[in-house]
Motif scaffolding. Structure first.
Motif, PDB file in Angstrom:
ATOM      1  N   LYS A 379      38.214  83.010  37.864  1.00 39.95           N
ATOM      2  CA  LYS A 379      38.708  83.437  39.173  1.00 39.95           C
ATOM      3  C   LYS A 379      38.441  82.367  40.246  1.00 39.95           C
ATOM      4  O   LYS A 379      38.379  82.660  41.429  1.00 39.95           O
ATOM      5  CB  LYS A 379      38.087  84.783  39.596  1.00 39.95           C
ATOM      6  CG  LYS A 379      38.413  85.934  38.661  1.00 39.95           C
ATOM      7  CD  LYS A 379      39.868  86.325  38.681  1.00 39.95           C
ATOM      8  CE  LYS A 379      40.154  87.337  37.567  1.00 39.95           C
ATOM      9  NZ  LYS A 379      41.562  87.498  37.281  1.00 39.95           N
ATOM     10  N   THR A 380      38.219  81.167  39.781  1.00 40.45           N
ATOM     11  CA  THR A 380      38.108  80.003  40.642  1.00 40.45           C
ATOM     12  C   THR A 380      38.308  78.819  39.688  1.00 40.45           C
ATOM     13  O   THR A 380      38.510  79.031  38.503  1.00 40.45           O
ATOM     14  CB  THR A 380      36.758  79.941  41.356  1.00 40.45           C
ATOM     15  OG1 THR A 380      36.689  78.732  42.093  1.00 40.45           O
ATOM     16  CG2 THR A 380      35.596  79.973  40.385  1.00 40.45           C
ATOM     17  N   THR A 381      38.263  77.609  40.199  1.00 37.75           N
ATOM     18  CA  THR A 381      38.440  76.471  39.297  1.00 37.75           C
ATOM     19  C   THR A 381      37.220  75.573  39.405  1.00 37.75           C
ATOM     20  O   THR A 381      36.485  75.632  40.388  1.00 37.75           O
ATOM     21  CB  THR A 381      39.684  75.652  39.678  1.00 37.75           C
ATOM     22  OG1 THR A 381      39.466  75.112  40.990  1.00 37.75           O
ATOM     23  CG2 THR A 381      40.935  76.486  39.685  1.00 37.75           C
ATOM     24  N   THR A 382      37.017  74.750  38.394  1.00 38.93           N
ATOM     25  CA  THR A 382      35.851  73.878  38.417  1.00 38.93           C
ATOM     26  C   THR A 382      35.904  72.944  39.622  1.00 38.93           C
ATOM     27  O   THR A 382      34.875  72.665  40.225  1.00 38.93           O
ATOM     28  CB  THR A 382      35.774  73.051  37.119  1.00 38.93           C
ATOM     29  OG1 THR A 382      37.042  72.474  36.890  1.00 38.93           O
ATOM     30  CG2 THR A 382      35.392  73.896  35.941  1.00 38.93           C
ATOM     31  N   GLU A 383      37.110  72.531  39.996  1.00 42.88           N
ATOM     32  CA  GLU A 383      37.239  71.642  41.160  1.00 42.88           C
ATOM     33  C   GLU A 383      36.824  72.374  42.438  1.00 42.88           C
ATOM     34  O   GLU A 383      36.088  71.846  43.267  1.00 42.88           O
ATOM     35  CB  GLU A 383      38.682  71.138  41.308  1.00 42.88           C
ATOM     36  CG  GLU A 383      39.151  70.210  40.201  1.00 42.88           C
ATOM     37  CD  GLU A 383      39.547  70.963  38.939  1.00 42.88           C
ATOM     38  OE1 GLU A 383      39.988  72.129  39.051  1.00 42.88           O
ATOM     39  OE2 GLU A 383      39.403  70.407  37.832  1.00 42.88           O
ATOM     40  N   ASP A 384      37.296  73.630  42.564  1.00 43.98           N
ATOM     41  CA  ASP A 384      36.936  74.414  43.743  1.00 43.98           C
ATOM     42  C   ASP A 384      35.431  74.619  43.825  1.00 43.98           C
ATOM     43  O   ASP A 384      34.836  74.567  44.897  1.00 43.98           O
ATOM     44  CB  ASP A 384      37.642  75.775  43.716  1.00 43.98           C
ATOM     45  CG  ASP A 384      39.102  75.652  44.146  1.00 43.98           C
ATOM     46  OD1 ASP A 384      39.473  74.539  44.580  1.00 43.98           O
ATOM     47  OD2 ASP A 384      39.838  76.652  44.047  1.00 43.98           O
ATOM     48  N   VAL A 385      34.827  74.878  42.674  1.00 40.76           N
ATOM     49  CA  VAL A 385      33.385  75.095  42.659  1.00 40.76           C
ATOM     50  C   VAL A 385      32.682  73.852  43.195  1.00 40.76           C
ATOM     51  O   VAL A 385      31.785  73.940  44.038  1.00 40.76           O
ATOM     52  CB  VAL A 385      32.896  75.417  41.228  1.00 40.76           C
ATOM     53  CG1 VAL A 385      31.386  75.423  41.176  1.00 40.76           C
ATOM     54  CG2 VAL A 385      33.451  76.757  40.767  1.00 40.76           C
ATOM     55  N   GLU A 386      33.128  72.676  42.708  1.00 37.08           N
ATOM     56  CA  GLU A 386      32.499  71.426  43.144  1.00 37.08           C
ATOM     57  C   GLU A 386      32.613  71.248  44.653  1.00 37.08           C
ATOM     58  O   GLU A 386      31.710  70.703  45.285  1.00 37.08           O
ATOM     59  CB  GLU A 386      33.134  70.221  42.437  1.00 37.08           C
ATOM     60  CG  GLU A 386      33.021  70.257  40.908  1.00 37.08           C
ATOM     61  CD  GLU A 386      31.686  69.738  40.400  1.00 37.08           C
ATOM     62  OE1 GLU A 386      30.825  69.407  41.233  1.00 37.08           O
ATOM     63  OE2 GLU A 386      31.516  69.671  39.161  1.00 37.08           O
ATOM     64  N   THR A 387      33.726  71.692  45.233  1.00 37.02           N
ATOM     65  CA  THR A 387      33.865  71.510  46.678  1.00 37.02           C
ATOM     66  C   THR A 387      33.146  72.619  47.450  1.00 37.02           C
ATOM     67  O   THR A 387      32.635  72.385  48.532  1.00 37.02           O
ATOM     68  CB  THR A 387      35.354  71.500  47.092  1.00 37.02           C
ATOM     69  OG1 THR A 387      35.964  72.669  46.561  1.00 37.02           O
ATOM     70  CG2 THR A 387      36.061  70.268  46.585  1.00 37.02           C
ATOM     71  N   MET A 388      33.081  73.815  46.856  1.00 33.74           N
ATOM     72  CA  MET A 388      32.484  74.935  47.591  1.00 33.74           C
ATOM     73  C   MET A 388      30.967  74.857  47.640  1.00 33.74           C
ATOM     74  O   MET A 388      30.358  75.242  48.633  1.00 33.74           O
ATOM     75  CB  MET A 388      32.890  76.266  46.951  1.00 33.74           C
ATOM     76  CG  MET A 388      34.272  76.734  47.331  1.00 33.74           C
ATOM     77  SD  MET A 388      34.556  78.411  46.767  1.00 33.74           S
ATOM     78  CE  MET A 388      34.401  78.271  45.007  1.00 33.74           C
ATOM     79  N   VAL A 389      30.351  74.431  46.526  1.00 38.79           N
ATOM     80  CA  VAL A 389      28.889  74.447  46.493  1.00 38.79           C
ATOM     81  C   VAL A 389      28.342  73.112  45.989  1.00 38.79           C
ATOM     82  O   VAL A 389      29.038  72.337  45.339  1.00 38.79           O
ATOM     83  CB  VAL A 389      28.357  75.570  45.560  1.00 38.79           C
ATOM     84  CG1 VAL A 389      28.815  76.914  46.034  1.00 38.79           C
ATOM     85  CG2 VAL A 389      28.760  75.328  44.131  1.00 38.79           C
ATOM     86  N   ASP A 390      27.074  72.878  46.312  1.00 35.19           N
ATOM     87  CA  ASP A 390      26.370  71.704  45.814  1.00 35.19           C
ATOM     88  C   ASP A 390      25.745  72.085  44.474  1.00 35.19           C
ATOM     89  O   ASP A 390      24.628  72.600  44.416  1.00 35.19           O
ATOM     90  CB  ASP A 390      25.305  71.301  46.829  1.00 35.19           C
ATOM     91  CG  ASP A 390      24.600  70.011  46.424  1.00 35.19           C
ATOM     92  OD1 ASP A 390      24.803  69.581  45.276  1.00 35.19           O
ATOM     93  OD2 ASP A 390      23.873  69.458  47.260  1.00 35.19           O
ATOM     94  N   VAL A 391      26.513  71.891  43.423  1.00 31.32           N
ATOM     95  CA  VAL A 391      26.093  72.374  42.105  1.00 31.32           C
ATOM     96  C   VAL A 391      24.742  71.788  41.711  1.00 31.32           C
ATOM     97  O   VAL A 391      23.857  72.494  41.239  1.00 31.32           O
ATOM     98  CB  VAL A 391      27.163  72.028  41.047  1.00 31.32           C
ATOM     99  CG1 VAL A 391      26.696  72.458  39.674  1.00 31.32           C
ATOM    100  CG2 VAL A 391      28.483  72.692  41.375  1.00 31.32           C
ATOM    101  N   ALA A 392      24.564  70.489  41.960  1.00 31.47           N
ATOM    102  CA  ALA A 392      23.332  69.824  41.524  1.00 31.47           C
ATOM    103  C   ALA A 392      22.113  70.421  42.219  1.00 31.47           C
ATOM    104  O   ALA A 392      21.087  70.675  41.576  1.00 31.47           O
ATOM    105  CB  ALA A 392      23.434  68.333  41.801  1.00 31.47           C
ATOM    106  N   ALA A 393      22.227  70.692  43.528  1.00 35.83           N
ATOM    107  CA  ALA A 393      21.077  71.210  44.280  1.00 35.83           C
ATOM    108  C   ALA A 393      20.731  72.628  43.825  1.00 35.83           C
ATOM    109  O   ALA A 393      19.567  72.978  43.654  1.00 35.83           O
ATOM    110  CB  ALA A 393      21.390  71.204  45.770  1.00 35.83           C
ATOM    111  N   LEU A 394      21.779  73.442  43.611  1.00 32.39           N
ATOM    112  CA  LEU A 394      21.538  74.815  43.153  1.00 32.39           C
ATOM    113  C   LEU A 394      20.921  74.792  41.766  1.00 32.39           C
ATOM    114  O   LEU A 394      19.997  75.546  41.477  1.00 32.39           O
ATOM    115  CB  LEU A 394      22.854  75.597  43.126  1.00 32.39           C
ATOM    116  CG  LEU A 394      23.471  75.904  44.485  1.00 32.39           C
ATOM    117  CD1 LEU A 394      24.841  76.521  44.306  1.00 32.39           C
ATOM    118  CD2 LEU A 394      22.571  76.844  45.271  1.00 32.39           C
TER     119      LEU A 394
END
Lengths: 740, 136
Positions: A379-394
Motif C-alpha cells: 500500500k506504498t512503494t519502496t521509493e515512497d518509503v525512502e522519501t517519507m522516512v529516514d529508514v536508516a535512523a529508524l
C-alpha cells in the motif's frame, strides 16, 4: 445414576457427581446403544405411562383415593417412566447435535406447541369446573380424585408435554453451558441436575399445600446457586456472527416471554400446574426448576448477546488476524523465494486490517551492505518509503532497542519527513529477531495519530516472531542451495583444471622436468604449462588466479589460451607478460588478478630468462648448494591496466651452471600451515631443496612433496599447491650432443 | 561520528576476522583483525561498501592486527581503489606486519597503493593531499 438419586450432603454430593462424571452417563449410553435394550427401555417407559394412566383411571372409577402405599408405588412408577424418558431423549439428542441458534429456536418452537396444546386442554376444562370453585378443575376438592376420565387423560398429556419441554430444554442447553467445557463447569452442570433431582424427589410424599421442609429449602437453595453459576456460561456467544447474534437476541427474548408467561400463575396457562401436581408432584417441581433455569439462561444469554453485538467486528478482526498468522506459518514451508516471502510478510498486517501500510527493511551483511534496504512495501512503494522516512535512523533505533517501538505522533518525529497530509500518523516498528540475530524490521503505519493499541503491538510482535523464523528458514534453505550449487561448481572447476594442466611433460635434451598441481578442496586457480619454442628453448609458465571455484577455473582457461597462442610470437618473457596483461585485463573482473612467472630456458646456451608478474619468487639452487630467490619487479596481471605494468616490469637473464635447479611454485606451497598454524615458508623450502639437490628432477620433486606432507601432517589443503622443478644438466648433455 | 564506535558496529563475529570502524576528522579508519581470505572477504567488502554509501572516500586500512591476507583479500582493495580515487579520495594501508607486507609486496601493491608504516603517517598524507588541493 441410582447412587446419585439418594439424598446426600454437599461434600458427598460432590463425590457422587464425580463418580457420575466418570461412569454414569457413559454407562447409560452404552446400554442404549444396543438397539434391543433401547426398545426395551421405550417399552418400559410406555408401560410406566399406561400404568399411571390406569392408576388414575381406577381412582376415577372407584371414586376413592388409593391407599397411601399404593400411591407411593404410583409415584415411583411415574418417576421411573420419566427417568427412562430422560435418558432416551438424551440419547437421541446426542445423536443429532445442533448449534446454539438452532437450540434456541427449536426450544422456542417446542414451547409454543406445548403452550398451545396445554392452553387448548386447559380451556376445555373450564366447562367441567364445579360451579363456583374454578380451582378444583375436575378433581375432588378433598381427595384429589379425578372427576372425569378426560381429566385423567389431560393430566397425563399435560404432564408429558411439560416434561418433554423441560427435558429438551435442559439437554439442549447443556451443550451451550458446556461449550468449551472445563472440568469445573462440567461438574457444576451435573451437580445442578443431581440437586434438581434430589430436591424434587424430597417432595414425593408431601402434599403441595404443606409448607416445604427445611431440607427441601436447603436443596432448592443449592439448586438456585448452581443455576446461577451455570447461567453465566455463555461463551458460545462470542463466536457467533453479527447476524446470528441478532437472531439470538430475537429468539431469546421470545423464549423469555413465552416461558415467563407459561410459568407465572396469572399467565397464559392458568391452573395447568394443578394437573401436573396431581399427576406427580416431584415431576412438577423438577420441570418447574428446569424451565426456571431455561428462563434464567435465556435472560443471561439475551444480555450477553446484546453486550457482544457491538464488539462482533473486533472479535472477527482478531480471529482474522489469527487465521492470517496461521496461513503464514503454512507459508513458511513453501515460500523459499525470498522476494515472495518478503512481500507476504509485509502484506499480512495490512490485509488483516491491523495497519494501512507496511514495509519491510533488511540489513544484511551478506548482501554486501550494512545499510538497511526496504525489500518490500505494501500500500506504498519502496521509493515512497525512502522519501517519507529516514529508514536508516529508524532501523538504528530498532537495532539498539530490539523491541517493538510505537511512534504515536509520527508527524512530530524528525525521522519522518512527512508533510501535512502525508499518510503516516502512527508508526509501529517491530524487530525481526531469531536466534538472537536481528534480521530486519517490520514497519506498519496508520494515517491517524495514536492509531495502535497494546493488543495490536502484541499481535504484531507475535507475527514478527513468526516472520523472523520464516525469513531465517528461507535463508538457511538458500544457504543450503548455495552450498550444493558451490559443490557442483567445484566439481566442474576441478575437472576443468585437471584438463587444462599438461598431460605430458616436455622432453628436452639436458633438461629434466617434474611438475604437479594438487587441487585443494575448494579449487583455486593454479596453472602451469610448458611449450617448446624450438629444439633448444622451452617456455614455462606458472600462474595463480586470485579467488577460487569456477571463475578462477575460467580465467585459468583464458590464460592457457593466451599462453598457447602468444608464446611463440613473444620475443621475450616481458613481452609475453605485457601481452597477457592486455589480453586478460579486458576480461578480468576488477577484483581479480593473476600472478605469473614466465620463463624461457635455452638448453644450448644454458641461459634462463625470466619475468615475474606478482608471483612468488623462483628459486635457483646450484649443485654446490647455494640458493637464491629470483625476484624481478613486476605487478600481477590485471592490477594495472595501463602503462605502469610495462614500466615497472623487469626481466632477468641468468646464466645456468650444470646441475642448477630452477623451482617455481604457487603460494599454496609456502603459505601452507601445519596444525600449529606455522607456515611452511621460504626457508624450509630452500632447506629441502638444498638437501635433495643431488637427486634427479622427479625424485627431487617427490622428496619436496613428501617433506611438505610431513610438515603439514595431513593430506587436505586450503589452497592448490603447484610445484614445478626444472633441472639443467647442460654440461653432460653437451658432451653427449657433441659426441653424436 | 563518535557513535560509530559502538560495539555492534563491529561485524564478522562468526569468523576469526573482523573489521572495526573509527573516524578521524574526515577520514574513516578500518581496523582489520585476524585472517582475511576468501571466506572472510565479504566483511571487508561490506565495510568498504558502507564507506562508499556514506560518501566517505578517505579511507585508512589499519592492518596492525591483520595476520594473513589471501589473494581474494587483496582483490577487494583493487575493486574499490579506482572509485575512491575518482571521487577524490584514496585507500591508504598502514601498519602492516612484515609477513603480510611481503604478500602485498610480491604482487607489486606498493607500486599501486600508498602503503605506510604508521596510521599517523597516512593521516598526515591525507591532510597534505587536501592542502595541495586547496592550494591549487
Amino acid at each position: 445414576m441410582k447412587g446419585a438419586l439418594s439424598p446426600g450432603i454437599p461434600p458427598v454430593a460432590n463425590h457422587f457427581a464425580n463418580r457420575i462424571l466418570q461412569s454414569g452417563p457413559g454407562y447409560i449410553d452404552t446400554v442404549l446403544r444396543n438397539r434391543g435394550q433401547r426398545v426395551a427401555c421405550i417399552v418400559a417407559a410406555l408401560i410406566c405411562f399406561f400404568l399411571s394412566v390406569a392408576f388414575n383411571g381406577f381412582e376415577w372409577l372407584s371414586g376413592t383415593p388409593w391407599h397411601a402405599a399404593v400411591n407411593f408405588s404410583y409415584q415411583l412408577v411415574v418417576i421411573a417412566g420419566f427417568v427412562l424418558a430422560w435418558f432416551l431423549l438424551s440419547y437421541y439428542l446426542k445423536q443429532r447435535p445442533i448449534g446454539p441458534l438452532k437450540t434456541l429456536w427449536t426450544t422456542l418452537l417446542l414451547a409454543l406447541v406445548a403452550a398451545a396444546v396445554i392452553r387448548l386442554m386447559v380451556g376445555i376444562t373450564a366447562a367441567e369446573n364445579v360451579e363456583g370453585n374454578p380451582a378444583v378443575l375436575g378433581f375432588e376438592y378433598d381427595t384429589g380424585v379425578p372427576l372425569t376420565f378426560a381429566t385423567v387423560v389431560k393430566m397425563h398429556v399435560i404432564t408429558s408435554l411439560r416434561a418433554l419441554l423441560a427435558f429438551y430444554l435442559l439437554l439442549r442447553f447443556q451443550d451451550l453451558v458446556l461449550f468449551k467445557r472445563t472440568k469445573q463447569s462440567q461438574r457444576n452442570w451435573y451437580l445442578m441436575l443431581v440437586f434438581m433431582g434430589i430436591a424434587s424427589l424430597l417432595t414425593i410424599l408431601r402434599d403441595p399445600a404443606e409448607d416445604p421442609g427445611i431440607v427441601q429449602g436447603v436443596a432448592f437453595t443449592l439448586v438456585l446457586i448452581l443455576m446461577l453459576l451455570n447461567a453465566f456460561r455463555v461463551s458460545w456467544i462470542v463466536f457467533l456472527s453479527f447476524r446470528a447474534k441478532a437472531a439470538g437476541v430475537g429468539f431469546s427474548i421470545l423464549l423469555i416471554l413465552l416461558l415467563f408467561a407459561s410459568l407465572s400463575p396469572g399467565g397464559i396457562l392458568p391452573a395447568h400446574f394443578m394437573y401436573i401436581r396431581h399427576a406427580s408432584y416431584p415431576l412438577d417441581q423438577f420441570t418447574l426448576a428446569a424451565l426456571a433455569f431455561g428462563l434464567l439462561y435465556c435472560v443471561t444469554s439475551f444480555l450477553f448477546l446484546i453486550f457482544h453485538l457491538p464488539t462482533t467486528g473486533d472479535f472477527r478482526r482478531k480471529a482474522g488476524e489469527i487465521t492470517a498468522m496461521y496461513s503464514l506459518t503454512n507459508l513458511v514451508n513453501q515460500a523459499f523465494d525470498p522476494d515472495k516471502l518478503h512481500l507476504t510478510i509485509t502484506k499480512t498486517p495490512v490485509d488483516t486490517g491491523t495497519a494501512q501500510m507496511s514495509w519491510l527493511a533488511i540489513a544484511d551483511e551478506r548482501s554486501g551492505s550494512l545499510r538497511p534496504q526496504v525489500v518490500a512495501a505494501w500500500k506504498t512503494t519502496t521509493e515512497d518509503v525512502e522519501t517519507m522516512v529516514d529508514v536508516a535512523a529508524l532501523y538504528e533505533e530498532l537495532a539498539t532497542r530490539r523491541e517493538p517501538v510505537i511512534l504515536d505522533e509520527a508527524p512530530a518525529d524528525r525521522r519522518i519527513r512527512g508533510k501535512p497530509g502525508d499518510p503516516i500518523g502512527t508508526m509501529l516498528m517491530t524487530p525481526l529477531i531469531t536466534r538472537d540475530k536481528l534480521l530486519g524490521g517490520l514497519f506498519v503505519a496508520k494515517d491517524v495519530v495514536q492509531g495502535f493499541e497494546q493488543d495490536d503491538v502484541e499481535s504484531i510482535s507475535v507475527y514478527a516472531a513468526q516472520a523472523a523464523i520464516a525469513l531465517d528458514n528461507a535463508r538457511l534453505f538458500e544457504e543450503q542451495l548455495e552450498r550444493e550449487r558451490l559443490s557442483r561448481e567445484l566439481d566442474i572447476a576441478r575437472e576443468v583444471q585437471q584438463r587444462l594442466l599438461p598431460h605430458d611433460l616436455p622432453e628436452m635434451q639436458g633438461l629434466a622436468v617434474a611438475a604437479s598441481s594438487i587441487p585443494a578442496y575448494e579449487v583455486g586457480g593454479d596453472y602451469y604449462d610448458f611449450l617448446k619454442l624450438d629444439e633448444a628453448r622451452l617456455a614455462f609458465i606458472i600462474a595463480d588466479v586470485s579467488g577460487k571455484g569456477t571463475s578462477a577455473a575460467f580465467y585459468m582457461a583464458e590464460l592457457q589460451g593466451i599462453f598457447r597462442s602468444t608464446t611463440r610470437m613473444a620475443p621475450s618473457p616481458a613481452d609475453f607478460l605485457e601481452q597477457a596483461n592486455l589480453a586478460l585485463s579486458s576480461a578480468l573482473e576488477r577484483h581479480v588478478f593473476v600472478s605469473v612467472i614466465y620463463g624461457v630456458i635455452d638448453v644450448r646456451k644454458g641461459e634462463l630468462t625470466l619475468a615475474r608478474a606478482g608471483h612468488c619468487p623462483a628459486i635457483l639452487i646450484s649443485r654446490e648448494g647455494t640458493g637464491r630467490l629470483i625476484r624481478p619487479q613486476g605487478l600481477g596481471l590485471g592490477l594495472d591496466r595501463g602503462r605502469r605494468f610495462r614500466d615497472v616490469l623487469e626481466e632477468e637473464h641468468i646464466p645456468l651452471q650444470p646441475g642448477d635447479i630452477i623451482t617455481v611454485y604457487t603460494d599454496g606451497v609456502v603459505e601452507s600451515r601445519n596444525n600449529q598454524g606455522t607456515e611452511y615458508g621460504y626457508e624450509r623450502l630452500l632447506e629441502a631443496l638444498k638437501t635433495h639437490r643431488k637427486k634427479e628432477a622427479s625424485a627431487l620433486h617427490e622428496a619436496l612433496l613428501s617433506d611438505l606432507h610431513d610438515y603439514l601432517g595431513r593430506t587436505e589443503y586450503d589452497d592448490d599447491m603447484t610445484l614445478v622443478v626444472l633441472k639443467w644438466d647442460g654440461a653432460k648433455n653437451h658432451t653427449k650432443r657433441s659426441a653424436t | 561520528m563518535g557513535r560509530r564506535e559502538k560495539p555492534h558496529e563491529t561485524i564478522g563475529n562468526m569468523s576469526n576476522f573482523s573489521v572495526g570502524f573509527r573516524a578521524e576528522a574526515h577520514i574513516r579508519i578500518l581496523d582489520l583483525k585476524g585472517e582475511l581470505d576468501a571466506h572472510t572477504v565479504s566483511e571487508l567488502e561490506a565495510a568498504l561498501q558502507k564507506c562508499r554509501e556514506d560518501k566517505n572516500h578517505h579511507i585508512i586500512v589499519n592492518g596492525a592486527h591483520l595476520q594473513y591476507i589471501s589473494s581474494a583479500g587483496l582483490g577487494v582493495f583493487m575493486a574499490y581503489i579506482e572509485e575512491m580515487r575518482e571521487a577524490g579520495g584514496d585507500i591508504k594501508i598502514a601498519g602492516l606486519q612484515a609477513n603480510v607486507y611481503n604478500i602485498f609486496d610480491l604482487l607489486g601493491f606498493p607500486l599501486l597503493f600508498d602503503i605506510v608504516k604508521a596510521e599517523e603517517e597516512a593521516i598526515r598524507k591525507f591532510d597534505a593531499d587536501r592542502k595541495d588541493k586547496n592550494d591549487s
